[in-house]
Design a protein around this motif. Structure first.
Motif, PDB file in Angstrom:
ATOM      1  N   ALA A   1       0.822  -1.210   0.000  1.00  0.00           N
ATOM      2  CA  ALA A   1       0.000   0.000   0.000  1.00  0.00           C
ATOM      3  C   ALA A   1       0.858   1.263   0.000  1.00  0.00           C
ATOM      4  O   ALA A   1       0.610   2.193  -0.774  1.00  0.00           O
ATOM      5  CB  ALA A   1      -0.925  -0.007   1.217  1.00  0.00           C
ATOM      6  N   ALA A   2       1.881   1.295   0.853  1.00  0.00           N
ATOM      7  CA  ALA A   2       2.752   2.474   0.925  1.00  0.00           C
ATOM      8  C   ALA A   2       3.520   2.676  -0.373  1.00  0.00           C
ATOM      9  O   ALA A   2       3.688   3.812  -0.836  1.00  0.00           O
ATOM     10  CB  ALA A   2       3.727   2.323   2.092  1.00  0.00           C
ATOM     11  N   THR A   3       3.967   1.575  -0.977  1.00  0.00           N
ATOM     12  CA  THR A   3       4.693   1.670  -2.244  1.00  0.00           C
ATOM     13  C   THR A   3       3.796   2.199  -3.347  1.00  0.00           C
ATOM     14  O   THR A   3       4.187   3.080  -4.120  1.00  0.00           O
ATOM     15  CB  THR A   3       5.247   0.288  -2.645  1.00  0.00           C
TER      16      THR A   3
ATOM     17  N   ARG B   1       1.257  11.011 -11.018  1.00  0.00           N
ATOM     18  CA  ARG B   1       0.580  12.312 -11.133  1.00  0.00           C
ATOM     19  C   ARG B   1       1.575  13.396 -11.540  1.00  0.00           C
ATOM     20  O   ARG B   1       1.255  14.284 -12.347  1.00  0.00           O
ATOM     21  CB  ARG B   1      -0.097  12.672  -9.807  1.00  0.00           C
ATOM     22  N   ASN B   2       2.771  13.324 -10.978  1.00  0.00           N
ATOM     23  CA  ASN B   2       3.803  14.284 -11.334  1.00  0.00           C
ATOM     24  C   ASN B   2       4.206  14.133 -12.802  1.00  0.00           C
ATOM     25  O   ASN B   2       4.426  15.131 -13.505  1.00  0.00           O
ATOM     26  CB  ASN B   2       5.016  14.084 -10.424  1.00  0.00           C
ATOM     27  N   HIS B   3       4.278  12.899 -13.284  1.00  0.00           N
ATOM     28  CA  HIS B   3       4.650  12.667 -14.679  1.00  0.00           C
ATOM     29  C   HIS B   3       3.581  13.198 -15.635  1.00  0.00           C
ATOM     30  O   HIS B   3       3.903  13.691 -16.714  1.00  0.00           O
ATOM     31  CB  HIS B   3       4.865  11.171 -14.920  1.00  0.00           C
ATOM     32  N   LEU B   4       2.313  13.090 -15.240  1.00  0.00           N
ATOM     33  CA  LEU B   4       1.252  13.628 -16.085  1.00  0.00           C
ATOM     34  C   LEU B   4       1.397  15.142 -16.249  1.00  0.00           C
ATOM     35  O   LEU B   4       1.034  15.705 -17.290  1.00  0.00           O
ATOM     36  CB  LEU B   4      -0.121  13.294 -15.492  1.00  0.00           C
TER      37      LEU B   4
ATOM     38  N   ASP C   1      -3.675   2.854  -7.890  1.00  0.00           N
ATOM     39  CA  ASP C   1      -4.508   3.331  -6.786  1.00  0.00           C
ATOM     40  C   ASP C   1      -5.399   2.204  -6.274  1.00  0.00           C
ATOM     41  O   ASP C   1      -5.595   2.052  -5.055  1.00  0.00           O
ATOM     42  CB  ASP C   1      -5.359   4.517  -7.258  1.00  0.00           C
ATOM     43  N   GLU C   2      -5.918   1.391  -7.179  1.00  0.00           N
ATOM     44  CA  GLU C   2      -6.742   0.248  -6.782  1.00  0.00           C
ATOM     45  C   GLU C   2      -5.922  -0.770  -5.989  1.00  0.00           C
ATOM     46  O   GLU C   2      -6.400  -1.342  -5.004  1.00  0.00           O
ATOM     47  CB  GLU C   2      -7.353  -0.415  -8.018  1.00  0.00           C
TER      48      GLU C   2
ATOM     49  N   GLN D   1      -3.860   5.256 -17.175  1.00  0.00           N
ATOM     50  CA  GLN D   1      -4.413   3.953 -16.811  1.00  0.00           C
ATOM     51  C   GLN D   1      -3.598   3.297 -15.703  1.00  0.00           C
ATOM     52  O   GLN D   1      -4.153   2.651 -14.807  1.00  0.00           O
ATOM     53  CB  GLN D   1      -4.462   3.032 -18.034  1.00  0.00           C
ATOM     54  N   MET D   2      -2.279   3.474 -15.756  1.00  0.00           N
ATOM     55  CA  MET D   2      -1.441   2.954 -14.677  1.00  0.00           C
ATOM     56  C   MET D   2      -1.831   3.558 -13.341  1.00  0.00           C
ATOM     57  O   MET D   2      -1.900   2.872 -12.316  1.00  0.00           O
ATOM     58  CB  MET D   2       0.032   3.239 -14.976  1.00  0.00           C
TER      59      MET D   2
END
Length: 214
Positions: free
Chosen positions: A142-144, A153-156, A178-179, A172-173
């Motif tokens: 989860a932490a990873t 998000r930063n790459h987007l 997140d799931e 999509q990744m």
């Protein structure tokens, strides 16, 4: 061979096979088509292309680490259901690995030369976490994944606006990762304290910087 009949040697051989398939050149087998499939290729300046390559190389290295992490945890998981969950998660991550590798080829580039190192380190961390307890192992997942989502998000934000193919893959990744994070916590994963997450972020920054360039 059934799950209950697998010996320790059998598991080690399975892990060795997965490692070779993860690190060998050539697009890994995947179940879902790339989200970039229907997106048009863009025109780039040399600087923009290098930046897209660097970001997607980092993402590919992250997926190599994910494969190693999950396989290490599956090897040492205490409960069969946790081991199965880790193996299923690794299978889902293969799609990401294939999509990133395909995108790198489209950009006339290659994965990071440091991937064998990242795989070994991540496998060791995963195995150690699984050895401690399944709750710690799931918490580590989860932490990873939370760290991975932050990077994606930063790459987007950093990808060239016209690079819709890379953007489709990363989007999509992000949904899938997140799931995985939520699933790990729902399965009983321990929530790691902020200092531990901070240390994980520092390690991720080192890997990101190196994979971007090499």
């Amino acid at each position: 061979m059934s799950e209950r009949n697998l010996s320790g040697l059998d598991r080690l051989l399975i892990q060795a096979d997965r490692a070779l398939r993860t690190l060998s050149p050539g697009e890994p087998c995947h179940t879902r088509p790339s989200p970039a499939k229907e997106e048009p290729e863009a025109e780039f300046s040399d600087t923009e292309r290098r930046h897209s390559v660097g970001l997607m190389r980092v993402n590919h290295s992250g997926e190599v680490c994910a494969q190693a992490l999950y396989q290490g945890q599956a090897l040492t998981a205490k409960l069969p259901e946790v081991r199965g969950e880790m193996e299923r998660a690794a299978d889902e991550e293969i799609d990401h690995l294939a999509w990133c590798e395909q995108r790198l080829r489209e950009l006339d580039s290659r994965p990071s030369l440091l991937n064998p190192l990242w795989y070994g380190l991540s496998f060791g961390l995963g195995a150690a976490a699984g050895k401690i307890s399944d709750r710690i192992s799931l918490g580590f997942v989860a932490a990873t994944e939370e760290r991975v989502c932050k990077h994606l998000r930063n790459h987007l934000q950093q990808l060239p606006p016209q690079d819709k193919k890379s953007r489709a893959v990363v989007e999509q990744m992000l949904i899938d990762e997140d799931e995985h994070a939520h699933a790990a916590l729902a399965a009983g994963g321990k929530r790691f304290p902020a200092p531990v997450k901070g240390a994980m972020s520092l390690v991720a920054k080192v890997m990101t910087s190196a994979s971007y360039k090499i």
